[in-house]
Write a protein that holds these residues in place. Structure first.
Motif, PDB file in Angstrom:
ATOM      1  N   ASP A   1       0.858  -1.190   0.045  1.00 23.21           N
ATOM      2  CA  ASP A   1       0.164   0.025  -0.044  1.00 23.21           C
ATOM      3  C   ASP A   1       0.897   1.306  -0.040  1.00 23.21           C
ATOM      4  O   ASP A   1       0.611   2.183   0.496  1.00 23.21           O
ATOM      5  N   ASP A   2       1.883   1.187  -0.633  1.00 30.67           N
ATOM      6  CA  ASP A   2       2.833   2.262  -0.800  1.00 30.67           C
ATOM      7  C   ASP A   2       1.999   3.378  -1.572  1.00 30.67           C
ATOM      8  O   ASP A   2       1.469   3.248  -2.447  1.00 30.67           O
ATOM      9  N   ALA A   3       1.901   4.651  -0.987  1.00 32.38           N
ATOM     10  CA  ALA A   3       0.968   5.565  -1.173  1.00 32.38           C
ATOM     11  C   ALA A   3       1.154   6.229  -2.908  1.00 32.38           C
ATOM     12  O   ALA A   3       0.334   6.036  -3.621  1.00 32.38           O
ATOM     13  N   VAL A   4       2.718   6.416  -3.198  1.00 28.90           N
ATOM     14  CA  VAL A   4       2.619   6.759  -4.458  1.00 28.90           C
ATOM     15  C   VAL A   4       2.287   5.539  -5.401  1.00 28.90           C
ATOM     16  O   VAL A   4       1.609   5.943  -6.675  1.00 28.90           O
ATOM     17  N   MET A   5       2.641   4.366  -5.212  1.00 31.46           N
ATOM     18  CA  MET A   5       2.215   3.192  -6.033  1.00 31.46           C
ATOM     19  C   MET A   5       0.821   3.205  -6.295  1.00 31.46           C
ATOM     20  O   MET A   5       0.545   2.882  -7.518  1.00 31.46           O
ATOM     21  N   ASN A   6       0.104   3.252  -5.105  1.00 35.54           N
ATOM     22  CA  ASN A   6      -1.157   3.190  -5.092  1.00 35.54           C
ATOM     23  C   ASN A   6      -1.944   4.302  -6.350  1.00 35.54           C
ATOM     24  O   ASN A   6      -2.873   3.893  -7.037  1.00 35.54           O
ATOM     25  N   GLU A   7      -1.090   5.364  -6.239  1.00 35.04           N
ATOM     26  CA  GLU A   7      -1.926   6.566  -7.016  1.00 35.04           C
ATOM     27  C   GLU A   7      -1.479   6.220  -8.526  1.00 35.04           C
ATOM     28  O   GLU A   7      -2.260   6.554  -9.571  1.00 35.04           O
ATOM     29  N   LEU A   8      -0.255   5.686  -8.654  1.00 31.14           N
ATOM     30  CA  LEU A   8       0.259   5.292  -9.894  1.00 31.14           C
ATOM     31  C   LEU A   8      -0.729   4.115 -10.388  1.00 31.14           C
ATOM     32  O   LEU A   8      -1.151   4.173 -11.676  1.00 31.14           O
ATOM     33  N   ARG A   9      -0.906   3.253  -9.616  1.00 27.85           N
ATOM     34  CA  ARG A   9      -1.868   2.043 -10.434  1.00 27.85           C
ATOM     35  C   ARG A   9      -3.146   2.629 -10.784  1.00 27.85           C
ATOM     36  O   ARG A   9      -3.717   2.153 -11.681  1.00 27.85           O
ATOM     37  N   ALA A  10      -3.731   3.487  -9.787  1.00 26.69           N
ATOM     38  CA  ALA A  10      -5.001   4.023  -9.980  1.00 26.69           C
ATOM     39  C   ALA A  10      -4.928   4.710 -11.510  1.00 26.69           C
ATOM     40  O   ALA A  10      -5.751   4.679 -12.538  1.00 26.69           O
ATOM     41  N   ALA A  11      -4.022   5.716 -11.654  1.00 29.25           N
ATOM     42  CA  ALA A  11      -3.770   6.508 -12.783  1.00 29.25           C
ATOM     43  C   ALA A  11      -3.574   5.488 -13.843  1.00 29.25           C
ATOM     44  O   ALA A  11      -4.030   6.036 -15.102  1.00 29.25           O
ATOM     45  N   PHE A  12      -2.649   4.452 -13.989  1.00 30.33           N
ATOM     46  CA  PHE A  12      -2.402   3.661 -15.049  1.00 30.33           C
ATOM     47  C   PHE A  12      -3.821   3.028 -15.502  1.00 30.33           C
ATOM     48  O   PHE A  12      -4.017   2.743 -16.737  1.00 30.33           O
ATOM     49  N   ASN A  13      -4.549   2.583 -14.469  1.00 29.52           N
ATOM     50  CA  ASN A  13      -5.958   2.268 -14.892  1.00 29.52           C
ATOM     51  C   ASN A  13      -6.945   3.157 -15.716  1.00 29.52           C
ATOM     52  O   ASN A  13      -7.232   3.002 -16.698  1.00 29.52           O
ATOM     53  N   LYS A  14      -6.850   4.350 -15.041  1.00 28.03           N
ATOM     54  CA  LYS A  14      -7.743   5.439 -15.545  1.00 28.03           C
ATOM     55  C   LYS A  14      -7.317   5.867 -16.891  1.00 28.03           C
ATOM     56  O   LYS A  14      -8.028   6.160 -17.730  1.00 28.03           O
ATOM     57  N   TYR A  15      -5.946   6.071 -17.194  1.00 26.09           N
ATOM     58  CA  TYR A  15      -5.499   6.399 -18.378  1.00 26.09           C
ATOM     59  C   TYR A  15      -5.280   5.214 -19.144  1.00 26.09           C
ATOM     60  O   TYR A  15      -4.395   5.926 -20.359  1.00 26.09           O
TER      61      TYR A  15
ATOM     62  N   VAL B   1       2.198   8.240 -20.210  1.00 28.28           N
ATOM     63  CA  VAL B   1       2.851   9.843 -19.788  1.00 28.28           C
ATOM     64  C   VAL B   1       1.599  10.508 -19.240  1.00 28.28           C
ATOM     65  O   VAL B   1       2.142  11.067 -18.079  1.00 28.28           O
ATOM     66  N   ARG B   2       0.232  10.334 -19.530  1.00 31.64           N
ATOM     67  CA  ARG B   2      -0.845  11.239 -19.168  1.00 31.64           C
ATOM     68  C   ARG B   2      -0.966  10.651 -17.467  1.00 31.64           C
ATOM     69  O   ARG B   2      -1.430  11.239 -16.816  1.00 31.64           O
ATOM     70  N   ALA B   3      -0.629   9.254 -17.412  1.00 26.54           N
ATOM     71  CA  ALA B   3      -1.031   8.611 -15.956  1.00 26.54           C
ATOM     72  C   ALA B   3       0.124   9.300 -14.860  1.00 26.54           C
ATOM     73  O   ALA B   3      -0.281   9.670 -14.055  1.00 26.54           O
ATOM     74  N   VAL B   4       1.088   9.232 -15.514  1.00 25.20           N
ATOM     75  CA  VAL B   4       2.283   9.959 -14.538  1.00 25.20           C
ATOM     76  C   VAL B   4       2.048  11.272 -14.215  1.00 25.20           C
ATOM     77  O   VAL B   4       2.179  11.697 -13.235  1.00 25.20           O
ATOM     78  N   LYS B   5       1.673  12.078 -15.419  1.00 18.36           N
ATOM     79  CA  LYS B   5       1.447  13.511 -15.314  1.00 18.36           C
ATOM     80  C   LYS B   5       0.272  13.670 -14.156  1.00 18.36           C
ATOM     81  O   LYS B   5       0.581  14.671 -13.485  1.00 18.36           O
ATOM     82  N   SER B   6      -0.626  12.865 -14.233  1.00 14.85           N
ATOM     83  CA  SER B   6      -1.908  13.067 -13.579  1.00 14.85           C
ATOM     84  C   SER B   6      -1.299  12.867 -12.112  1.00 14.85           C
ATOM     85  O   SER B   6      -1.674  13.491 -11.214  1.00 14.85           O
ATOM     86  N   VAL B   7      -0.471  11.981 -11.738  1.00 14.16           N
ATOM     87  CA  VAL B   7       0.070  11.813 -10.467  1.00 14.16           C
ATOM     88  C   VAL B   7       0.885  13.122  -9.896  1.00 14.16           C
ATOM     89  O   VAL B   7       0.483  13.483  -8.841  1.00 14.16           O
ATOM     90  N   ILE B   8       1.678  13.357 -10.857  1.00 13.86           N
ATOM     91  CA  ILE B   8       2.558  14.462 -10.373  1.00 13.86           C
ATOM     92  C   ILE B   8       1.648  15.620 -10.139  1.00 13.86           C
ATOM     93  O   ILE B   8       1.952  16.390  -9.081  1.00 13.86           O
ATOM     94  N   ASP B   9       0.897  15.975 -10.996  1.00 13.14           N
ATOM     95  CA  ASP B   9      -0.003  17.235 -10.808  1.00 13.14           C
ATOM     96  C   ASP B   9      -0.818  17.053  -9.605  1.00 13.14           C
ATOM     97  O   ASP B   9      -1.039  18.257  -8.926  1.00 13.14           O
ATOM     98  N   ALA B  10      -1.393  16.114  -9.501  1.00 14.06           N
ATOM     99  CA  ALA B  10      -2.358  15.881  -8.154  1.00 14.06           C
ATOM    100  C   ALA B  10      -1.634  16.098  -6.932  1.00 14.06           C
ATOM    101  O   ALA B  10      -2.023  16.842  -5.958  1.00 14.06           O
ATOM    102  N   ARG B  11      -0.134  15.469  -6.899  1.00 13.36           N
ATOM    103  CA  ARG B  11       0.673  15.912  -5.860  1.00 13.36           C
ATOM    104  C   ARG B  11       0.891  17.308  -5.626  1.00 13.36           C
ATOM    105  O   ARG B  11       1.000  17.619  -4.407  1.00 13.36           O
ATOM    106  N   ARG B  12       0.988  18.056  -6.635  1.00 16.38           N
ATOM    107  CA  ARG B  12       1.549  19.151  -6.703  1.00 16.38           C
ATOM    108  C   ARG B  12       0.477  20.078  -5.959  1.00 16.38           C
ATOM    109  O   ARG B  12       0.782  20.795  -5.177  1.00 16.38           O
ATOM    110  N   ALA B  13      -0.890  19.715  -6.660  1.00 14.40           N
ATOM    111  CA  ALA B  13      -1.804  20.528  -6.404  1.00 14.40           C
ATOM    112  C   ALA B  13      -2.036  20.265  -4.544  1.00 14.40           C
ATOM    113  O   ALA B  13      -2.491  21.480  -4.022  1.00 14.40           O
ATOM    114  N   VAL B  14      -1.980  19.422  -4.389  1.00 16.89           N
ATOM    115  CA  VAL B  14      -2.105  18.939  -2.881  1.00 16.89           C
ATOM    116  C   VAL B  14      -1.187  19.490  -1.861  1.00 16.89           C
ATOM    117  O   VAL B  14      -0.940  20.060  -0.853  1.00 16.89           O
ATOM    118  N   ASN B  15       0.121  18.892  -2.341  1.00 17.91           N
ATOM    119  CA  ASN B  15       1.163  19.097  -1.468  1.00 17.91           C
ATOM    120  C   ASN B  15       2.104  20.218  -1.504  1.00 17.91           C
ATOM    121  O   ASN B  15       2.251  20.844  -0.206  1.00 17.91           O
TER     122      ASN B  15
END
Lengths: 273, 398
Positions: free
Chosen positions: B80-94, B143-157
């Protein structure tokens, strides 16, 4: 794609490594990160009997500030150089950042890359342009050669079979020094088809221009570099670069010439604009 | 077998490994962690990427014994690594995977990127991910999946993350460079061989190659300090010719064919091509050809090379030899045959063949030719073995 059998040792110190290499002349290879040797082993193009792992030797893993120069241990990885803050050695970090991919940079070492001596590799081009010295250890102790004379040709260097690169020493740049570095890669991270490095350091009166990814070792263009220092980017006209290239690399085909001339001019542009 | 202890996904593993077993095989075959995929197995594709001491690395070119004491983390180890969870979801979504073969490597490389370059833009993402190949070519989704994770983290963090403005470099000021302390000691691209006067003029065409096969052709020439008749005679003496080619051995020969072997060493690479060659001679025009095929049984590389030569009277009892070398290589060695290297090696080979030939024929007393080859032979055989080796081993498969 499995390597042929080899033995593996990881000596505790440099003397042990040199002894292991000297114990099997011609059959033992030093192993750094294995990012160039590994593929050759797996393809069975290289079949050494013994690999001597030097990647953990403490004496070869440090980046040291020695006043007028940076001493980079031979087993320092490209990514460690990429991530380091090296005042006066900024080009080292930027060159490191451009080597292959992060996964390769995490394991590949500066000493290994130099010793491997691929004509298109980054360090064999950048280090001579930076005026570095290569520190070599062997059974007779330590010796030094300039990075400019270290590489003799494709995959051929000043190293004897029982010697290894323990460090490179890179003089620090003056505050106003200008650096240019350009390479043409067909795909990001691949070996370049043409490359060039320029250093213009007015305070130290140093001007160097080197061209890489040739048939053999990277080559200096000294007259053109001196002219660059005096006249700036104007000196690097298409004709002038073409003539200088003809002297050091007469065998390039027209497409290669075009790429090399352009790589030189773009590196010059970075350094002079 | 060597005993190794390392940590895999947080657990201590004690195992026996052959030195040649790479980490990927060790994980898959011995640890049954088959989430690490092996694609190219020579460090090109990135499918086998794992973390070694927290840093992504290619497990196919890292040997298990060299990972002694290291912490290895595979795709199975992210739970349940946080970043990996976000990436898994994004890989799925995109839709960032199709066949899924590259996915474990992509995810591990992407996780490193998200953490290491938190402000990466699309271009940087593409550059950073360029070491991982997707044979379904699904890069847009990745690329979209990775970018979505980076963008989301920037927005929050950390909305403040901005690339530090690069300090504008000072304007370039001309100066007088100090002359280099010593003339450059860098050896010229082609070492001048005393006996072989490399003519600057383009080589005259040698005997035309026979049936055209795909390959690379290099033309060269050299001059031998002996009369044409003598040189023509030695070119018929295949053992003598082989003796002038570093690494070459002849096991059988007739006037029109030979069997033999060429052993090569080039940097860390070695090969031994065993094969046959057909010989042709045209007395009338003093030209000939050696057409060979060989296989390096260990690497499975195949080489073909046609050497055509023609002798010309250069006057003063000297003979000019023009050669055309047409070659190709297939198999693993071809993968290391960047075309740019070939010419230099062939030219070196020709120059050294010429030097050896002069030495064998008996160079005129006092000429540099007499001494040069011997000095190089004494340099350990290394130089010699790779010279001829490269003509074979660098044959571009073009």
């Amino acid at each position: 794609m499995k390597a042929a059998a080899f033995e593996y040792v990881r000596p505790a110190d440099l003397a042990g490594a040199v002894k292991a290499l000297a114990g099997m002349p011609g059959e033992a290879k030093p192993l750094g990160g294995g990012q160039s040797l590994g593929p050759m082993l797996n393809l069975r193009l290289a079949r050494p009997k013994l690999l001597v792992d030097v990647s953990r030797l403490e004496s070869m893993r440090a980046i040291e500030d020695r006043g007028s120069l940076w001493r980079i241990g031979g087993a320092v990885t490209h990514s460690a150089i990429e991530d380091a803050s090296l005042p006066g050695g900024e080009p080292l970090s930027s060159v490191a950042r451009g080597i292959a991919y992060r996964t390769i940079r995490n394991r590949g070492t500066i000493g290994g890359s130099l010793a491997h001596a691929d004509p298109a590799a980054d360090w064999p081009l950048a280090l001579p342009a930076l005026g570095a010295e290569v520190v070599i250890a062997g059974p007779g102790g330590e010796r030094r050669v300039t990075a400019a004379t270290f590489m003799h040709g494709a995959f051929a260097t000043a190293l004897a079979e029982d010697e290894l690169v323990v460090a490179v020493e890179v003089p620090k740049l003056s505050a106003g020094a200008r650096w240019g570095y350009w390479k043409f890669c067909r795909k990001t991270g691949e070996f370049p088809e043409a490359s060039a490095a320029v250093l213009l350091d007015a305070q130290r009166k140093v001007a160097r221009l080197w061209v890489g990814a040739l048939n053999g070792a990277p080559q200096p263009m000294e007259a053109l570099a001196a002219d660059l220092a005096q006249r700036g980017g104007l000196a690097a006209s298409e004709d002038a670069v073409s003539r200088a290239l003809e002297r050091v690399a007469p065998d390039l085909d027209p497409a290669q010439r075009r790429l090399h001339i352009t790589a030189v001019r773009r590196a010059v542009q970075q350094a002079t604009e | 077998m060597q005993q190794i202890i390392l940590t895999v996904n947080g657990e201590k593993v004690e195992a026996l490994a052959e030195p040649r077993t790479h980490l990927g095989d060790f994980l898959r075959e011995q640890q049954r962690l088959t989430g690490t995929h092996l694609g190219c197995e020579h460090g090109v594709c990135g499918a086998c990427t794992v973390l070694i001491d927290g840093q992504p690395a290619r497990s196919c070119i890292s040997y298990a014994v060299a990972c002694e004491g290291r912490e290895v983390r595979t795709i199975e180890g992210f739970g349940d690594d946080a970043v990996m969870n976000e990436l898994r979801a994004a890989f799925n979504k995109y839709h960032a995977l199709q066949c899924g073969f590259c996915t474990p490597g992509m995810l591990i490389a992407a996780r490193d990127l998200v953490l290491r370059v938190p402000d990466a833009d699309e271009k940087r993402i593409r550059v950073e991910m360029s070491g991982n190949l997707c044979r379904c070519t699904g890069y847009m989704g990745i690329v979209r999946a990775v970018k979505s994770v980076i963008d989301a983290r920037r927005a929050v963090n950390d909305p403040q993350i901005e690339a530090a403005p690069a300090a504008a470099p000072a304007a370039f000021t001309p100066f007088q460079a100090a002359a280099p302390a010593a003339p450059p000691a860098v050896p010229p691209t082609v070492p001048p061989t005393a006996a072989a006067s490399a003519a600057p003029a383009p080589a005259a065409p040698a005997a035309a190659p026979a049936a055209k096969k795909p390959g690379t052709v290099i033309e060269d020439e050299f001059t031998v300090d002996h009369p044409l008749a003598r040189v023509w005679e030695i070119f018929a003496d295949m053992p003598a010719v082989a003796a002038c080619l570093p690494g070459a051995e002849i096991s059988e020969h007739t006037p029109t064919s030979l069997k033999g072997r060429i052993t090569t060493k080039f940097g860390p690479m070695r090969a031994a091509f065993a094969g046959t060659a057909a010989l042709e001679r045209d007395e009338a025009v003093k030209s000939g050809a050696i057409r060979g095929n060989g296989t390096d049984s260990l690497s499975g590389s195949r080489a073909r090379g046609d050497i055509s030569y023609r002798l010309h009277d250069a006057g003063g009892g000297r003979t000019r030899v023009t050669v055309a070398i047409d070659y190709s290589l297939q198999g693993p060695l071809a993968q290391f045959s960047r075309g740019g290297l070939v010419k230099e090696f062939v030219k070196k080979m020709v120059a050294d063949f010429a030097a050896n030939l002069n030495a064998r024929l008996g160079a005129p007393a006092g000429s540099a030719a007499a001494a040069a080859p011997a000095a190089q032979v004494d340099a350990g055989g290394f130089f010699w073995t790779w010279l001829w080796g490269r003509i074979k081993s660098l044959f571009g498969a073009k």
